[in-house]
Design an enzyme around this catalytic site. Structure first.
Site, short mmCIF file in Angstrom:
data_model
loop_
_atom_site.label_atom_id
_atom_site.label_comp_id
_atom_site.label_asym_id
_atom_site.label_seq_id
_atom_site.Cartn_x
_atom_site.Cartn_y
_atom_site.Cartn_z
N SER A 192 68.91 54.94 19.65
CA SER A 192 67.91 53.99 19.16
C SER A 192 67.10 54.53 17.98
CB SER A 192 66.96 53.59 20.28
OG SER A 192 67.67 53.01 21.35
N HIS B 72 61.85 55.42 18.72
CA HIS B 72 62.00 54.29 17.81
C HIS B 72 61.13 54.45 16.57
CE1 HIS B 72 63.62 51.31 21.08
NE2 HIS B 72 64.26 52.47 21.05
#
Length: 292
Positions: A196, A243
């Site tokens: 991610s 993230h």
């Protein structure tokens, strides 16, 4: 009195000076209007560059091979690195599925076991490789499916624009930035994994590319906003640190790559990558000292 901006500062087509434009030829980088745009494998080229490449004459034909917006040589397969990255993620996923104990050796974890026991494994104990291996490791089908779908959609576009070496550098540094921020801000006994961070780096890079070419950024910004809302939603058990770390690094690196002056392009591009790498190493060292 308010000053009127100099009209010469507004990019105009070099063949039609009365037409403003935000698009440039990917070879010579001169501004071109829609009438002069000729679709190429990456972006658009002007009529002179296309004609020069076809007839083999003139200064354009004698110049270097066609270049991407970041200065890389245009290649035949513009998705090769993306395919390899997807294959590596799938291979690790299959290996973990067949031998679940392998997961413990690949995930990102600061220190384990937690206090009051003496930690024997983790990044703080010398397992620095976990910062990278965790970015290729997944356990659930939905997790790897979501990440690889975004990797294919975004990575293909970013690789075509940056070129293979620059794209791979951005991808890896984005993933490492996500791992580093997770290492800094997450409980050291908490395990994190997934691509991610690198994928969010591609989100940032794609937005920079759209802005650089004056394309409509709203679709990618909406998609990014949806992903950020999902990231920060309670109960999702998602590492927002990974993230955000990947997003910031990918955006910064892509900005340096596409806005670097042509005469110092390589120096600025790889200098920016080196600076990001140094920041990540220093941050990791400081966290390791804190934990040990």
């Amino acid at each position: 009195m308010q000053q009127v901006p100099d009209a010469q500062q507004v990019p105009v087509c070099y063949r039609h000076p009365d037409r403003e434009t935000g698009v440039r030829c990917t070879r010579c980088e001169r501004p071109i209007c829609p009438e002069c745009m000729i679709s190429a494998s990456v972006g658009f080229q002007c009529p002179e560059c296309v004609r020069g490449a076809t007839d083999g004459s003139g200064p354009v034909a004698r110049a270097a091979a066609p270049r991407t917006i970041a200065g890389a040589t245009v290649v035949g397969d513009t998705r090769l690195i993306t395919k390899i990255l997807i294959a590596i993620n799938l291979a690790v996923f299959v290996a973990v599925s067949l031998r679940e104990s392998l997961l413990n050796d690949l995930v990102l974890i600061g220190a384990w076991p937690p206090a009051p026991w003496i930690a024997t494994e983790g990044v703080a104990e010398g397992d620095w490789y976990r910062l990278l291996t965790s970015t290729f490791t997944h356990q659930e089908f939905w997790h790897i499916g979501f990440n690889l779908l975004n990797l294919w959609l975004l990575g293909s576009q970013v690789e075509a624009a940056l070129g293979r070496a620059r794209y791979l550098t951005l991808y890896l540094l984005s993933g490492l930035a996500g791992s580093t921020l997770a290492y800094l801000l997450t409980d050291p006994a908490t395990a994190t994994l997934g691509a991610s961070g690198a994928v969010f780096g591609l989100f940032g890079a794609f937005a920079v590319l759209l802005r650089r070419q004056n394309y409509d950024m709203r679709p990618v910004l909406v998609l990014l906003a949806i992903n950020l809302v999902f990231t920060f939603s309670p109960g999702t058990n998602i590492s927002w640190q990974a993230h955000i770390g990947g997003l910031v690094a990918g955006t910064a690196i892509a900005y340096a790559m596409v806005h670097a002056p042509r005469e110092r392009r390589a120096l600025v591009q790889y200098g920016a990558c080196a600076l990001v790498a140094v920041v990540l190493v220093v941050a990791t060292l400081l966290r390791t000292v804190q934990l040990t």
